[in-house]
Scaffold this active site. Structure first.
Site, PDB file in Angstrom:
ATOM      1  N   ASP A 191      49.796  23.218 -23.716  1.00  8.77           N
ATOM      2  CA  ASP A 191      48.695  22.262 -23.625  1.00  8.77           C
ATOM      3  C   ASP A 191      48.705  21.366 -24.869  1.00  8.77           C
ATOM      4  O   ASP A 191      49.183  21.781 -25.919  1.00  8.77           O
ATOM      5  CB  ASP A 191      47.378  23.054 -23.567  1.00  8.77           C
ATOM      6  CG  ASP A 191      46.205  22.182 -23.170  1.00  8.77           C
ATOM      7  OD1 ASP A 191      46.435  21.091 -22.636  1.00  8.77           O
ATOM      8  OD2 ASP A 191      45.057  22.621 -23.387  1.00  8.77           O
ATOM      9  N   GLU A 192      48.182  20.155 -24.767  1.00  9.30           N
ATOM     10  CA  GLU A 192      48.093  19.235 -25.915  1.00  9.30           C
ATOM     11  C   GLU A 192      49.437  19.123 -26.646  1.00  9.30           C
ATOM     12  O   GLU A 192      49.504  19.245 -27.873  1.00  9.30           O
ATOM     13  CB  GLU A 192      47.017  19.718 -26.911  1.00  9.30           C
ATOM     14  CG  GLU A 192      45.653  19.929 -26.320  1.00  9.30           C
ATOM     15  CD  GLU A 192      44.835  18.649 -26.162  1.00  9.30           C
ATOM     16  OE1 GLU A 192      45.433  17.546 -26.241  1.00  9.30           O
ATOM     17  OE2 GLU A 192      43.626  18.761 -25.917  1.00  9.30           O
TER      18      GLU A 192
ATOM     19  N   ARG B 266      35.383   9.223 -24.216  1.00 11.06           N
ATOM     20  CA  ARG B 266      34.433  10.348 -24.140  1.00 11.06           C
ATOM     21  C   ARG B 266      33.269   9.998 -23.223  1.00 11.06           C
ATOM     22  O   ARG B 266      32.539  10.864 -22.766  1.00 11.06           O
ATOM     23  CB  ARG B 266      33.849  10.703 -25.522  1.00 11.06           C
ATOM     24  CG  ARG B 266      34.831  11.185 -26.574  1.00 11.06           C
ATOM     25  CD  ARG B 266      35.729  12.259 -26.081  1.00 11.06           C
ATOM     26  NE  ARG B 266      37.003  11.695 -25.637  1.00 11.06           N
ATOM     27  CZ  ARG B 266      37.868  12.326 -24.872  1.00 11.06           C
ATOM     28  NH1 ARG B 266      37.602  13.534 -24.418  1.00 11.06           N
ATOM     29  NH2 ARG B 266      38.994  11.772 -24.495  1.00 11.06           N
TER      30      ARG B 266
ATOM     31  N   LYS C  25      43.642  17.561 -16.666  1.00 10.10           N
ATOM     32  CA  LYS C  25      44.871  18.207 -17.127  1.00 10.10           C
ATOM     33  C   LYS C  25      44.734  19.726 -17.191  1.00 10.10           C
ATOM     34  O   LYS C  25      45.662  20.448 -16.852  1.00 10.10           O
ATOM     35  CB  LYS C  25      45.289  17.612 -18.464  1.00 10.10           C
ATOM     36  CG  LYS C  25      44.910  18.467 -19.637  1.00 10.10           C
ATOM     37  CD  LYS C  25      45.054  17.800 -20.934  1.00 10.10           C
ATOM     38  CE  LYS C  25      43.880  18.213 -21.788  1.00 10.10           C
ATOM     39  NZ  LYS C  25      44.094  19.076 -22.869  1.00 10.10           N
ATOM     40  N   THR C  26      43.578  20.208 -17.627  1.00 12.67           N
ATOM     41  CA  THR C  26      43.396  21.655 -17.690  1.00 12.67           C
ATOM     42  C   THR C  26      43.485  22.240 -16.295  1.00 12.67           C
ATOM     43  O   THR C  26      44.073  23.303 -16.069  1.00 12.67           O
ATOM     44  CB  THR C  26      42.037  22.015 -18.319  1.00 12.67           C
ATOM     45  OG1 THR C  26      41.907  21.280 -19.530  1.00 12.67           O
ATOM     46  CG2 THR C  26      41.943  23.492 -18.616  1.00 12.67           C
TER      47      THR C  26
ATOM     48  N   GLN D  83      46.450  10.112 -27.161  1.00  4.27           N
ATOM     49  CA  GLN D  83      45.387  10.884 -27.801  1.00  4.27           C
ATOM     50  C   GLN D  83      45.912  11.709 -28.974  1.00  4.27           C
ATOM     51  O   GLN D  83      45.309  12.709 -29.365  1.00  4.27           O
ATOM     52  CB  GLN D  83      44.708  11.804 -26.783  1.00  4.27           C
ATOM     53  CG  GLN D  83      43.882  11.054 -25.769  1.00  4.27           C
ATOM     54  CD  GLN D  83      43.036  11.978 -24.924  1.00  4.27           C
ATOM     55  OE1 GLN D  83      42.061  12.542 -25.374  1.00  4.27           O
ATOM     56  NE2 GLN D  83      43.432  12.151 -23.671  1.00  4.27           N
TER      57      GLN D  83
END
Length: 781
Positions: free
Chosen positions: A217-218, A638, A33-34, A248
């Site tokens: 973002d987020e 993770r 995503k980044t 998330q």
DNA sequence: TACCGAGTATTTTTT
DNA sequence: ATACTCGGTA
């Protein structure tokens, strides 16, 4: 341009090259995503659809903002200076620094971090003679921040009873105090700039015209106010490119509102919802586990991760008798991994709550494996650093009473509580800052206070032309902090931290592009407290003066802050690293929350027990279980290659041994992806046939809760526990107490005559009651 | 003013 | 178990 888009998968490519309209990118864990976010910015600029100054990039953490900026610079040879990329708070700070007059703030306004805010509130309550038992400062702090995050000022908060009306009054008094002192808290940064843009049409239009592209973002972590802020900036014509993952969302407890995603879809008429489901991080079994688990949540936008990597290793599950044994086992597994060549840095131990790290640490120390625990005090939060910062704040803003109180008698200079009480009374009577009220104090107290003031003024004069690092260095000496810690037995570390503060100041100057020899403060403020109004009136001159002193080409935005004011903001907004010890190749220990956004070759998720994870407190919260499940989803995702899940039958918690059942999450994972290292005991077998799995209502926790936990017969408390259970006491049970009223059992412990129940009373909160004494009645429903 | 003992409260946390 | 706060005393 082809280079830019090369190696993007079809979904990523579609997202990056979307037309200029609002879009929602549902980006799964490890889906790049980044990368999409920054490539989108680069693509917009390279294709001349946007100029750098037309870009507004918003993140939650400084780390994310920094990463965005660095990766962007490697992607694009242009200078990123014109862009506004930062955290919500950082960007609002910029806005308010630039338009401090329009926002009704003094130029040298300072930012209270959470701890500063609390001490400010405590001081307020003391001054108003408010009973702290009845109105706990922490509650008021929560109340205020909550209101602000709903964009509500005191006159807009609804208060239906006397208690809440008092809260509202105190909220108003707190605001007045902050305004008088020239300080803003975190929520105020957001709300102030939101109100500024709402009120000032010209300003709003200016920024709306400027930021044609807003990227967030987020997005799932935004709260109501942040969403409103974004909406305001977007206006009718700008587009918002929102990237997030509803699965998330793990910060509802601090105000994050996942609902913003759906609202955004609707209110911005999102035509393109793009799902990034290709995962580049985890092997197949791990991903399967994550997908199947999260499918148990009902409120989802829907998404399934897939990978090109093979299934890889199965997820290993281990049941331990005790927490100590669990730790021993994971250390052994870790040894094996390290022997196989896995770097310690690539191994993480994750847990639900910080208290769980201890037992793991013990085992690691015994095994001689280096480790690093995340989550301690951060650099700018250390007391010696905060003391030094308080001096700096006083030098820059004499009306900052929080800073005044912090250091007026540190190092001790014979100014006692009585003198300070007298001083605050006078300050209140004259409605002036503490520093100004010193003039009214007579006698011995007056002279010691006068000396303190004199010291501050002297330092202010001595450092007038100094650059920031020199100023900090000088202050550490002149304030007496250095001498104080030199004499203290355990002061060595603190001294080092104060030296580190000088380095931090130096680094700040370079990073922000200030000229190294630019004075830390530009305007003379030697007249002390009385100079404050003059400073506020000197805005334009000040900007020019700083511009002059700043590096050529520096933006006005940076220059709108003096180096000192900038550094102080930086200290509040970016508290620094919170790792125990940095460096070295060490195993990583952290909470699952802290692990969000990170990845490791091997991950151990420990303490997977009912009551711990999902946490018992989550039962009481709306959508609590779903949030716990998302947390589990974050934990699983993770892991790249190896995932270990473990739980213990008994665990030491709060100095008491608790017997827990394995987490319900095990029943939500695909059996085929798991490999049980210990025999899997079916729930029914363990529980003497009780394997109800009805829906979860108010007593969902009771199904697998602490009290109902099966305990090996050999353990002494088993019989008694059962007796308590036979009497009908179990976690989740509704009870009535003649004095405390209705409540719910949240815990059981002890045996025989010592058997106690923890009850959460609706009106009186949590209490432990001895079952042999308390007259607890069961409430049937 | 500094230190000690009692009392208390322990999910998660960024800015 | 433990860490932190608060109030009292040396």
């Amino acid at each position: 341009m082809p280079d830019l888009l090369a190696h993007l998968n079809p979904e990523q490519l579609a997202a990056v090259t979307l037309p200029n309209e609002s879009a929602l990118i549902l980006a799964g864990a490890g889906s790049g995503k980044t990368r999409v976010l920054i490539t989108r910015i680069a693509w917009l600029i390279e294709g001349r659809q946007a100029s750098p100054s037309g870009i507004l990039g918003v993140t939650f953490t400084n780390k994310a903002a920094k990463e965005m900026l660095t990766r962007l610079t490697t992607l694009l040879p242009i200078n990123t200076r014109g862009m506004w990329i930062g955290t919500f708070h950082g960007l609002c700070n910029r806005l308010l620094r630039t338009h401090y007059r329009e926002a009704g703030l003094p130029q040298a306004f300072q930012i209270l971090d959470t701890a500063d805010q609390l001490s400010s509130i405590k001081r307020l309550l003391k001054g108003l003679n408010v009973d702290e038992e009845k109105y706990p400062p922490k509650n008021l702090q929560y109340f205020i921040n909550n209101a602000k995050e709903e964009a509500l000022r005191p006159d807009q908060v609804e208060a239906n009873d006397a208690f809440n009306r008092r809260f509202v009054e105190l909220y108003a008094a707190y605001e007045a105090q902050c305004q008088r002192e020239g300080v803003v808290d975190f929520a105020e940064l957001l709300l102030r700039s939101y109100e500024l843009l709402t009120r000032d049409v010209a300003l709003r239009q200016h920024y709306q015209a400027r930021f044609s592209h807003i990227l967030v973002d987020e997005f799932q972590d935004t709260n109501r106010l942040q969403y409103a802020w974004l909406k305001l900036l977007a206006g009718a014509h700008n587009s918002i490119f929102a990237v997030g993952d509803d699965d998330q969302s793990i910060y509802a407890f601090r105000g994050a509102n996942v609902g913003n995603m759906r609202d955004f879809e609707r209110e911005f008429h999102v035509r393109h919802l793009i799902k990034l489901e290709q995962n580049y991080r985890s092997h197949g079994h791990i991903l399967d586990a994550a997908n199947i688990l999260i499918a148990n949540n009902s409120k989802r936008l829907g998404k399934d991760l897939r990978t090109d990597a093979g299934y890889g290793e199965p997820v290993r599950v281990y049941e331990a008798a005790t927490d100590t044994q669990e730790a021993g086992w994971l250390v052994e597994e870790m040894r094996a991994l390290i022997n196989q060549g896995v770097s310690r840095l690539d191994i993480a131990v994750l847990y639900r709550s910080n208290a769980q790290s201890r037992v793991v640490e013990h085992a690691l120390v015994a095994a001689g494996i280096a480790y690093k625990v995340y989550g301690g005090l951060r650099f700018f939060e250390r007391q010696e650093v905060k003391h030094a910062l308080a001096y700096l704040r006083l030098i820059d803003n004499p009306t900052d009473d929080t800073a005044f109180m912090r250091v007026v008698n540190f190092p001790t200079r014979g100014i006692g509580a009585r003198s300070l009480e007298q001083l605050s009374d006078l300050a209140r009577a004259h409605n002036c800052p503490l520093a100004s009220a010193v003039a009214y104090v007579t006698g011995k107290a007056g002279s010691s206070l006068g000396q303190f003031l004199h010291l501050i003024e002297r330092i202010r004069a001595e450092t007038r032309l100094m650059n920031l690092p020199d100023l900090v260095r000088h202050l550490v000496q002149a304030s007496g902090l250095a001498a104080h810690y030199q004499n203290e037995r355990e002061g060595q570390d603190r001294l080092e931290n104060l030296e580190e503060l000088v380095n931090a100041a130096s680094a700040f100057i370079s990073e922000e592009g200030f000229r190294r020899d630019a004075p830390a403060r530009v305007l003379p403020m030697d007249a002390g407290a009385t100079a404050a109004p003059a400073v506020a009136d000197a805005g334009a001159d000040m900007v020019d003066a700083v511009l002059d002193a700043a590096a050529p080409g520096a933006t006005t935005l940076v220059a709108a802050m003096t180096p000192l004011a900038g550094f102080l903001s930086h200290a509040s907004l970016e508290a620094g690293d919170n790792q125990a010890q940095a460096g070295q190749d060490a195993v990583q220990l952290m909470t699952i929350h802290a692990a969000k956004g990170l990845e490791f070759t091997a991950v151990f998720v420990t303490g997977l027990e009912e009551g711990l994870f999902p946490h018992e407190n989550s039962a009481a919260e709306a959508d609590g279980l779903e949030e716990e499940r998302r947390l589990m989803y974050v934990a699983i995702t993770r892991a790249k290659e190896r995932l270990y899940l473990s739980f213990a039958q008994s665990r030491m918690l709060h100095g008491q041994t608790r017997y827990n059942v394995r987490s319900r999450f095990f029943d939500e994972l695909p059996e085929g992806a798991l490999k049980w290292l210990t025999a899997k005991v079916e729930a029914g077998a363990r529980w003497g046939g009780r394997s109800d799995n009805a829906g979860w209502g108010k007593d969902w926790f009771a199904r697998g809760g602490v009290a109902a936990a099966p305990v090996p017969a050999a353990l002494p408390s088993y019989v008694e526990r059962n007796r308590a259970a036979e009497a009908g006491f179990r976690v989740g049970q509704a009870v009535f107490h003649t004095k405390f009223g209705e409540g719910t059992v949240t815990g059981l412990e002890g045996s025989g005559a010592d058997a106690r129940a923890q009850v959460n009373f609706k009106r009186h909160g949590q209490k432990w009651l001895a079952l042999s004494v308390a007259k607890l009645q069961l409430i049937e429903d």
